[in-house]
Write a protein that holds these residues in place. Structure first.
Motif, mmCIF file in Angstrom:
data_model
loop_
_atom_site.group_PDB
_atom_site.id
_atom_site.type_symbol
_atom_site.label_atom_id
_atom_site.label_comp_id
_atom_site.label_asym_id
_atom_site.label_seq_id
_atom_site.Cartn_x
_atom_site.Cartn_y
_atom_site.Cartn_z
ATOM 1 N N UNK A 294 59.714 -66.015 -42.366
ATOM 2 C CA UNK A 294 58.679 -66.230 -41.238
ATOM 3 C C UNK A 294 58.007 -65.126 -40.416
ATOM 4 N N UNK A 295 59.332 -64.634 -39.935
ATOM 5 C CA UNK A 295 59.577 -63.719 -38.417
ATOM 6 C C UNK A 295 58.648 -62.451 -38.680
ATOM 7 N N UNK A 296 58.429 -61.657 -39.963
ATOM 8 C CA UNK A 296 58.367 -60.874 -40.291
ATOM 9 C C UNK A 296 57.125 -60.586 -41.286
ATOM 10 N N UNK A 297 56.676 -62.230 -41.333
ATOM 11 C CA UNK A 297 55.111 -62.322 -42.995
ATOM 12 C C UNK A 297 53.480 -61.293 -41.983
ATOM 13 N N UNK A 298 53.689 -61.834 -40.788
ATOM 14 C CA UNK A 298 52.449 -61.121 -40.030
ATOM 15 C C UNK A 298 52.813 -59.949 -38.522
ATOM 16 N N UNK A 299 51.559 -59.767 -38.619
ATOM 17 C CA UNK A 299 51.946 -59.097 -37.083
ATOM 18 C C UNK A 299 52.426 -57.449 -36.423
ATOM 19 N N UNK A 300 53.830 -57.345 -37.429
ATOM 20 C CA UNK A 300 54.706 -56.422 -37.661
ATOM 21 C C UNK A 300 54.012 -55.056 -38.016
ATOM 22 N N UNK A 301 54.287 -54.303 -37.330
ATOM 23 C CA UNK A 301 53.858 -52.926 -37.304
ATOM 24 C C UNK A 301 54.842 -52.023 -38.096
ATOM 25 N N UNK A 302 55.080 -52.021 -39.098
ATOM 26 C CA UNK A 302 56.167 -50.412 -39.062
ATOM 27 C C UNK A 302 55.989 -49.735 -40.914
ATOM 28 N N UNK A 303 54.879 -48.737 -40.487
ATOM 29 C CA UNK A 303 54.277 -47.749 -41.222
ATOM 30 C C UNK A 303 54.768 -47.332 -42.336
ATOM 31 N N UNK A 304 56.483 -47.822 -42.662
ATOM 32 C CA UNK A 304 57.288 -46.641 -43.460
ATOM 33 C C UNK A 304 57.896 -47.801 -44.357
ATOM 34 N N UNK A 305 57.295 -49.452 -44.305
ATOM 35 C CA UNK A 305 57.894 -49.830 -45.462
ATOM 36 C C UNK A 305 57.143 -49.600 -46.738
ATOM 37 N N UNK A 306 57.464 -49.138 -47.616
ATOM 38 C CA UNK A 306 57.042 -49.375 -49.344
ATOM 39 C C UNK A 306 57.642 -50.565 -50.102
ATOM 40 N N UNK A 307 57.758 -50.921 -49.911
ATOM 41 C CA UNK A 307 58.459 -52.816 -50.902
ATOM 42 C C UNK A 307 58.406 -53.576 -50.584
ATOM 43 N N UNK A 308 57.753 -54.500 -50.867
ATOM 44 C CA UNK A 308 57.621 -55.968 -50.693
ATOM 45 C C UNK A 308 58.171 -56.471 -51.501
ATOM 46 N N UNK A 309 59.128 -57.536 -50.822
ATOM 47 C CA UNK A 309 59.979 -58.367 -52.979
ATOM 48 C C UNK A 309 59.688 -60.099 -51.951
ATOM 49 N N UNK A 310 58.452 -61.051 -52.510
ATOM 50 C CA UNK A 310 58.612 -62.025 -52.916
ATOM 51 C C UNK A 310 59.798 -62.862 -53.900
ATOM 52 N N UNK A 311 60.488 -63.805 -52.528
ATOM 53 C CA UNK A 311 61.175 -64.702 -53.350
ATOM 54 C C UNK A 311 61.473 -65.762 -53.092
ATOM 55 N N UNK A 312 59.537 -65.992 -52.292
ATOM 56 C CA UNK A 312 59.238 -67.841 -52.143
ATOM 57 C C UNK A 312 57.799 -67.881 -52.343
ATOM 58 N N UNK A 313 58.005 -68.799 -52.801
ATOM 59 C CA UNK A 313 55.951 -69.065 -52.794
ATOM 60 C C UNK A 313 55.471 -69.493 -51.973
ATOM 61 N N UNK A 314 54.209 -68.926 -52.427
ATOM 62 C CA UNK A 314 53.136 -68.580 -51.410
ATOM 63 C C UNK A 314 51.731 -69.662 -51.739
ATOM 64 N N UNK A 315 51.580 -70.346 -51.066
ATOM 65 C CA UNK A 315 49.712 -70.856 -51.364
ATOM 66 C C UNK A 315 49.275 -70.590 -50.960
ATOM 67 N N UNK A 316 48.691 -70.339 -49.760
ATOM 68 C CA UNK A 316 48.294 -69.738 -48.976
ATOM 69 C C UNK A 316 47.567 -68.250 -48.010
ATOM 70 N N UNK A 317 46.136 -68.538 -48.775
ATOM 71 C CA UNK A 317 45.112 -66.962 -48.905
ATOM 72 C C UNK A 317 45.709 -65.892 -47.271
ATOM 73 N N UNK A 318 45.107 -66.830 -46.577
ATOM 74 C CA UNK A 318 45.275 -66.502 -45.478
ATOM 75 C C UNK A 318 46.749 -65.676 -45.121
ATOM 76 N N UNK A 319 47.875 -66.587 -45.153
ATOM 77 C CA UNK A 319 49.327 -65.685 -44.858
ATOM 78 C C UNK A 319 49.170 -65.047 -46.353
ATOM 79 N N UNK A 320 49.102 -64.604 -47.557
ATOM 80 C CA UNK A 320 49.318 -64.240 -48.511
ATOM 81 C C UNK A 320 49.186 -63.134 -48.239
ATOM 82 N N UNK A 321 47.901 -62.519 -47.637
ATOM 83 C CA UNK A 321 46.945 -61.141 -47.412
ATOM 84 C C UNK A 321 47.491 -60.670 -46.473
ATOM 85 N N UNK A 322 47.938 -61.179 -45.592
ATOM 86 C CA UNK A 322 49.267 -60.971 -43.850
ATOM 87 C C UNK A 322 50.224 -60.214 -43.765
ATOM 88 N N UNK A 323 51.018 -61.832 -45.680
ATOM 89 C CA UNK A 323 51.727 -60.502 -45.616
ATOM 90 C C UNK A 323 51.663 -59.134 -46.651
#
Length: 750
Positions: A294-323
């Motif tokens: 949860x802590x890095x799901x939204x709002x954190x601005x780190x341009x160097x991030x190049x990989x996102x790995x989903x190891x959990x189920x998300x069903x909120x469209x709002x949260x998914x796009x923010x992630x």
């Protein structure tokens, strides 16, 4: 605005404008987390240092022009006084900025916006169709029609964000669960030997939903770092803290030479989480893999991030796009000099990509009222039910029952009304949340107001008074939940609702658990009642006052019950990984091959600006046929693209010369020479400013369509654009020069 498109930077520019125009002396910026407050303060220091931003989480005494806070901190500061005066009065701020304005902010903290008399700006990355009506209503807007919007697809198309390459990785266990019958004989022996629960029960299967919740399988989370090269900054979204720790342990087991520093868990359960976030945001510092809950799901601005790995189920469209927004930021020279970040990867192990690629209708659900609010409303409903059953006319105040437990419905009605009255009387009318409801609070703090309640009274109490802060001593949550259960049971009995039987069983179950605690003196004192509750005879002809007696006598005991927690089980069964599948998300297409060609061509041509054909385009000199051949040869032989890429570029830009000119721009001196006839005569300030803006545009884009002169930023000089600044003959001359500049980049056959 799409995540990463620059909401904070945009609003800082707005603050600067309002301050320079004396529209805003002091500004309040509200965010929902400490990390986002720190990030906003740093942004203001970087872009608007003269505003002297104050972080109210760390410094509550300093003065400045911009104050940054979380919502709960601001709620507390509003009520603070100095020498009898509030530091933050209703007119203290001229502008309030809500970072990530959405339903929960509106429902939880709308008292802040009602208290301050100021302009209000809401920022959100939530798609416009996903924002609820109440949030739009806060800004006096129609649902689905924000003041302004800049969507993800626009930001990617304009080059302000990078697109994703989405890869779905099917894992059998995470999709189908684990069945005992499907295991090998050796794995079955391991299954039988596991300590599944305290009763020793061995299940036949474990559903997919349980994996990473309380059952962790080692083979399912094996991470692999490609040999030799350091993995780019990566965020792994985990199910819970135990799951995150397990992923970190598996990584450290396979890569012990990193000594536990390369991959770190970052959530609210680790010490120095902000320090870890700061280190993760530093390109050369470890950790390079952040395992987040949860802590890095939204709002954190780190341009160097190049990989996102989903190891959990998300069903909120709002949260998914923010992630997903954690990976969209631009980053210069990330892969080497001149090799900018042009995409990022999404690896999904939990079917999120398949779900959202279908663009389903989803909902984030309603934000539940607080437990105290629900209790207040349930008691109001009980009063209404008792009044409807027994009548409300000519009721007079009577003494309460001698021993506290009401024996009649009339006594229960008086006791419930008095309980609500005391809660209202304990509401501090000087509290800024309570003060707007002062008339109602003062009225219902009096006993007589509760003798007869009209339908309007019930509505006002439920909508306006329920949930207001009260100074009554705080009670245990378990006791309040038991109160709510018994109130629901009383209402079900009065209304003859079908839920009555189920609620009875819940109370009987609690009584059975309490009986197991009879060694405790407080439980033993009420053992007879506890045992009676488990018999069918007690429930025959039960009355509403009898149920209230149960509530009063057992509410303090329920906190003694053990809080059952699912035992965590670790397994190491061989999982099956399916073939990786590329998924295209709506509005978030994979990077287009031609766009990559354009980006490579821009960098290459700028580095070869001394080439004769490129030099001609930069200097606004006419092209010859051989120049076009030279440009084709330069791009193809330079390995920038194929001949088909070059031909497509020429077709889309109405000429190869125009395509190249749009990439390398026009030399500023050459552009200035083109408008020499204008600069040789007197100009008004607006005319001079308009010509400078045109030259700036040509220097960056090489050509210019006259229609742009009738839009912003040119209409910022005059609402009519160029026609409000120059006269007819001058406009014709201006358009002629722009046309000539474009024609010089097109080679016309003789």
């Amino acid at each position: 605005m799409a995540t990463g498109a620059g909401k904070t930077r945009t609003v800082i520019a707005l603050v600067d404008l309002l301050m320079r125009c004396n529209w805003a002396k002091r500004v309040l910026f509200l965010a929902d987390r400490k990390a986002l407050v720190t990030q906003a303060v740093n942004a203001f220091k970087r872009h608007l240092p003269d505003a002297a931003p104050v972080n109210l989480l760390e410094d509550k005494e300093s003065e400045g022009r911009v104050f940054v806070s979380t919502y709960p901190t601001m709620m507390g500061l509003i009520d603070e006084t100095r020498d009898g005066q509030r530091r933050f009065g209703p007119g203290h701020f001229d502008l309030i900025i809500i970072d990530e304005a959405h339903r929960s902010v509106y429902q939880k903290y709308r008292a802040i916006f009602a208290y301050f008399d100021s302009l209000l700006v809401g920022l959100t990355a939530t798609p416009r169709d996903e924002i609820d009506r109440d949030t739009y209503g806060l800004f006096d807007l129609e649902k689905g029609v924000p003041t302004d919007a800049y969507d993800l697809s626009e930001a990617v198309r304009d080059g302000f964000l990078v697109p994703a390459r989405a890869v779905a990785v099917p894992l059998k266990f995470l999709r189908e669960g684990i069945r005992y019958d499907d295991l090998s004989e050796e794995e079955k022996d391991a299954w039988d030997a596991k300590d599944w629960d305290e009763e020793g029960t061995i299940p036949d299967q474990v559903e997919a939903a349980a994996l990473n919740a309380w059952l962790f399988n080692a083979d399912t989370v094996g991470l692999r770092v490609k040999g030799g090269d350091r993995l780019g900054k990566t965020i792994i979204f985990a199910k819970n803290h135990a799951h995150a720790e397990f992923i970190a342990q598996r990584f450290n087991l396979h890569y012990p030479h990193f000594k536990g520093a390369f991959a770190r868990v970052i959530d609210d359960k680790v010490d120095y989480a902000q320090t870890l976030i700061d280190a993760f945001a530093t390109p050369e510092k470890a950790p390079h893999i952040a395992i987040s809950v949860d802590m890095l799901d939204t709002g954190i601005d780190i341009p160097e991030v190049v990989n996102l790995v989903f190891f959990k189920l998300v069903r909120s469209k709002t949260k998914f796009w923010q992630m997903l927004g954690r990976g969209t930021r631009l980053c210069k020279h990330l892969f080497g000099p001149g090799q900018d970040k042009d995409h990022f990867f999404i690896f999904d192990y939990c079917q999120n990509l398949e779900f959202f690629s279908q663009n389903p209708e989803t909902t984030d659900g309603a934000l539940a009222a607080s437990l105290g609010t629900r209790l207040f409303r349930a008691r109001l409903e009980l009063l209404a039910a008792l009044d409807a059953r027994n009548g409300t006319t000519d009721r007079v105040q009577e003494d309460p029952p001698a021993y506290g437990d009401p024996s009649t419905e009339a006594e229960l009605r008086r006791a419930t009304a008095d309980l609500l009255r005391r809660e209202v009387a304990a509401m501090n009318v000087d509290n800024f949340v309570v003060r707007p409801k002062r008339r109602l609070v003062e009225r219902f703090a009096e006993t007589d107001a509760w003798l007869t309640l009209s339908a309007d009274d019930h509505i006002e109490l439920a909508r306006e008074v329920a949930g207001l802060p009260t100074a009554l001593p705080a009670e245990e949550e378990e006791a309040k939940r038991f109160d709510l259960l018994l109130l629901r049971l009383q209402l079900a009995l009065l209304h003859a609702e079908p839920t009555y039987a189920r609620l009875c069983e819940q109370v009987q179950g609690i009584a059975g658990l309490l009986e197991e605690k009879q060694a405790i003196p407080a439980v033993r004192e009420h053992l007879a009642l506890i045992q009676d509750l488990q018999s069918e005879a007690w429930w025959q002809d039960v009355t509403v006052p009898m149920l209230d007696t149960v509530r009063r006598r057992l509410r303090a005991l329920v906190q003694l019950l053990d809080k059952r927690q699912r035992k965590i089980v670790y397994t190491d069964f061989a999982d099956a990984m399916g073939e990786e599948t590329a998924i295209e998300l709506p509005g978030f297409a994979a990077p287009d091959t031609f766009e990559r060609f354009r980006a490579k061509a821009r960098h290459f041509l700028q580095a070869h600006a001394d080439s004769p054909a490129v030099h001609k385009l930069r200097q606004n000199e006419p092209l010859a046929p051989e120049d076009l051949a030279d440009l084709e040869h330069l791009l193809v032989e330079g390995g920038i693209g194929t001949m088909s890429d070059v031909q497509r570029a020429a077709e889309m830009s109405h000429g190869l010369g125009l395509f190249v000119r749009s990439l390398v721009g026009l030399d500023r001196e050459a552009a200035h020479r083109a408008f020499a006839s204008f600069f040789g005569k007197p100009l008004t300030p607006n005319q001079s400013e308009l010509l400078t803006m045109i030259i700036d545009h040509l220097a960056e884009y090489g050509i210019m369509e006259p229609a742009l002169l009738y839009a912003s930023p040119y209409t910022d000089l005059n609402p009519l654009g160029v026609e409000g600044i120059f006269t007819g003959p001058d406009i014709d001359a201006l358009f002629g020069i722009l046309a000539d500049i474009g024609e010089r980049a097109v080679c016309v056959a003789a």
